[in-house]
Design a protein around this motif. Sequence first.
Motif, short mmCIF file in Angstrom:
data_model
loop_
_atom_site.label_atom_id
_atom_site.label_comp_id
_atom_site.label_asym_id
_atom_site.label_seq_id
_atom_site.Cartn_x
_atom_site.Cartn_y
_atom_site.Cartn_z
N LYS A 113 0.82 -1.22 0.00
CA LYS A 113 0.00 0.00 0.00
C LYS A 113 0.85 1.26 0.00
CE LYS A 113 -3.55 2.49 2.60
NZ LYS A 113 -4.47 2.46 3.78
N PHE A 114 1.80 1.36 0.92
CA PHE A 114 2.61 2.57 1.01
C PHE A 114 3.37 2.81 -0.29
CE2 PHE A 114 6.84 4.42 1.90
CZ PHE A 114 6.42 5.70 2.25
N THR A 115 3.99 1.76 -0.82
CA THR A 115 4.78 1.89 -2.04
C THR A 115 3.91 2.29 -3.23
OG1 THR A 115 6.31 0.21 -1.23
CG2 THR A 115 6.35 0.65 -3.59
N ILE A 116 2.75 1.67 -3.34
CA ILE A 116 1.85 1.98 -4.46
C ILE A 116 1.38 3.43 -4.39
CG2 ILE A 116 -0.43 1.51 -5.45
CD1 ILE A 116 -0.01 -1.45 -4.68
N LEU A 117 0.87 3.83 -3.24
CA LEU A 117 0.30 5.18 -3.13
C LEU A 117 1.38 6.26 -3.21
CD1 LEU A 117 -2.50 4.65 -0.46
CD2 LEU A 117 -2.64 4.57 -2.97
N ASP A 118 2.61 5.91 -2.86
CA ASP A 118 3.68 6.90 -2.98
C ASP A 118 3.95 7.24 -4.44
OD1 ASP A 118 5.32 8.53 -1.31
OD2 ASP A 118 7.07 7.44 -2.01
N ASN A 119 3.67 6.32 -5.33
CA ASN A 119 3.80 6.61 -6.77
C ASN A 119 2.85 7.74 -7.17
OD1 ASN A 119 5.74 4.68 -7.92
ND2 ASN A 119 4.31 3.13 -7.20
N VAL A 133 9.22 -5.65 0.42
CA VAL A 133 8.91 -4.38 -0.27
C VAL A 133 9.18 -3.17 0.62
CG1 VAL A 133 6.45 -4.34 0.36
CG2 VAL A 133 7.22 -3.22 -1.76
N THR A 134 9.09 -3.32 1.95
CA THR A 134 9.35 -2.19 2.85
C THR A 134 10.50 -2.49 3.81
OG1 THR A 134 7.60 -3.02 4.34
CG2 THR A 134 6.99 -1.28 2.78
N SER A 135 11.40 -3.36 3.41
CA SER A 135 12.48 -3.77 4.31
C SER A 135 13.67 -2.81 4.32
CB SER A 135 12.98 -5.17 3.92
OG SER A 135 13.51 -5.17 2.60
N SER A 136 13.82 -1.99 3.31
CA SER A 136 14.98 -1.09 3.21
C SER A 136 14.66 0.28 3.80
CB SER A 136 15.41 -0.92 1.76
OG SER A 136 15.92 -2.13 1.25
N TYR A 137 15.37 0.63 4.85
CA TYR A 137 15.18 1.95 5.45
C TYR A 137 15.90 3.00 4.62
CZ TYR A 137 19.58 0.29 7.54
OH TYR A 137 20.83 -0.24 7.74
N THR A 138 15.47 4.23 4.77
CA THR A 138 16.05 5.33 3.98
C THR A 138 17.33 5.85 4.64
OG1 THR A 138 14.83 7.04 5.16
CG2 THR A 138 13.73 6.03 3.27
N ILE A 139 18.12 6.54 3.84
CA ILE A 139 19.32 7.19 4.36
C ILE A 139 18.95 8.16 5.48
CG2 ILE A 139 21.13 8.85 3.76
CD1 ILE A 139 21.17 7.59 0.97
N PHE A 140 17.78 8.78 5.37
CA PHE A 140 17.38 9.82 6.32
C PHE A 140 17.27 9.31 7.75
CE2 PHE A 140 14.63 13.09 8.17
CZ PHE A 140 15.18 14.24 7.64
N VAL A 141 16.96 8.03 7.92
CA VAL A 141 16.91 7.46 9.27
C VAL A 141 18.09 6.55 9.57
CG1 VAL A 141 14.40 7.62 9.44
CG2 VAL A 141 15.42 5.53 8.54
N ALA A 142 18.90 6.23 8.55
CA ALA A 142 19.98 5.26 8.73
C ALA A 142 20.95 5.65 9.84
CB ALA A 142 20.74 5.08 7.41
#
Length: 633
Positions: free
Chosen positions: A164-170, A434-443
């Motif tokens: 859901k998050f990935t789809i709607l972010d598009n 699909v949501t396993s990779s965290y962003t650099i912003f929180v890394a």
Amino acid sequence: MKKLLLGTVAASVHLLFAVGAMAASAPKPATQNRAEISGQYKWDFSPIYGSWAEWDAAMTSIEAKMDAFAARKGTLKNGPAAVLSTYQAFDEIGMLQYKVYRYPQLQRDVETRNQEVAGKFQRVGAVFAKFGTATAWFTPELLKIPQATMEQWIRDTPALAPYKFTILDNYRQQAHVLDEQGEKLLSFATRFGQTPTATFQELSTSDIKFPKVTLSDGKEITLSPGTYQGVLQTNYVQADRAKAFDAFLGTYAATSNTYAAIYNGVMQKGWFTAQARNFPTVLEAALDDHAVPMDVVKTLVDTVRAGTAPLQRYAKLRKKLLGLDKYHLYDGSIPIYKTTATYPYDDAKETVLQSMAPLGADYMAKYKKFLSGKQIDVYENDGKRSGAYVGGVYGVGPYMLLNHNDTQNALFTLAHEGGHAMHTILSYEKQPYVTSSYTIFVAEVASTTNERFLLNKLLETTKDPKERFLLLQHAVDSIVGTFYTQVLFADFELQAHKLVEQGKPVTAAVLNGIYLDLLKTYYGDAVTIDDAYKYTWSRIPHFFNSPYYVYQYATCFASSAKLFKDMTTGAPASRTAATARYLELLGSGGNDHPMAQLQKAGVDLSKRETVQAVVDQMQELVTQMELEAAKIR
């Protein structure tokens, strides 16, 4: 759709300054010959693939899966089942991507001179670029489906919930998605776009010839990055530090025009992509991926520029306590008080592990298991890349690269990278692919929080004024390296990219001028700014590998300061709740935008006071250092 894996999931070149040390055993090996270093301190690649033959088979398999994915073009309109199966097919490819990418990449990084491995790594880039072209249809086709229809499909199809998050972010990014032809055209530029970064990698690691210098004790040394840092961190003869500085920076100065051309290529690539996707600046394009407001970066830079007084006060304190007539930036790493103690790796592991006890038994057990395995490459060797990082391999776990040299800085680097490793472990454990990779912003939140826990533990266990001073010095140096220096770097990137966006020349002289002016702005008259420091930009890997990365060190440092305070002060119930929120953050992967994830954990980076709190903390720590220094005889 989840983006292709073309870089590390969590990577950091550790830039903090060293301070003191502690007594222990089993020092680092004298050799830099990789074959002579014990296997327990080197990576085991077999959990990824047992041989190059297995890797070749996987490469064949991934290409077949990519072709099958391309054949799905035109099917998304058929309904939620088609959307689901397409995302699941992409997940299969993505999980395989991690393995085929990391297997050569990790081996290249411990032996950058091996051209056979480098060639295999280039092959991965070629295959990934091909997939970018083959999937150019996906997002434009997905966005032809009305958002209301898609949301209904998600509600009616439980198996789509993880997407859901990935789809709607598009849909959020719809204004910056081109039509199929436009996306296909951009995909053709992928391999070309990797060329400047690859060129920097070869010039700065494979082809670079580090100088030899003879120090005042008559010993001749080769100034590799690790050895150079060792001189700055351990050699109390200022003339030796000056000689090492001149020789090491001179290596980059000699090819600064080439570095400038490479960096211009990196920035031109970013500007091309930004314009193609209808962004007014490269920064806005970089921030939009994860919905980070522009004001976050502006507030950060403005607040730090206005808050340089504690930085300058610290430099003046160091000058006084070191008894120097002139204080230079290359004097910034030497401990003010001498110590003969060291931090050998095996003891450092136990020290770091025990410091994480406040995070609970489950965290400790998982951390201990990781530290006991063979997914940490510990020591520097000839041909190994510098710095430190953690790279994830989905389905296998994190791989940690170190260049451990027994200094206190190395101890804190271990804690820092351990934070990345545990972030990766918990994200992989708690999140679907699909949501396993965290962003650099929180890394960098996890990494700097681990450093705070280590520092806290060490301060609790010593009453000696000198040792306390050295620990406080590390805390201050962490703020200098992770906060002030990274904002200075971000300031440099903003000014350099502005030149490209305005069509102005980008030369070594121009970049030197920007960097030198920034040093004067941040340090004022507290430091003698040597002219050669203007070449520093040419040796910062993040500028070339991941533009607009470094500001996130500072935002993450501010975030971790707030989280650590919440977990260690106040009523027991509030501390417990804060720890639970923090662990939830680590396990949340990329299931939301990073600003929202941090807000759930208790941090709001849109507020100036969140950044100002670090400036205030720096002021308080310098005051404590002055008090401890007065007790030392």
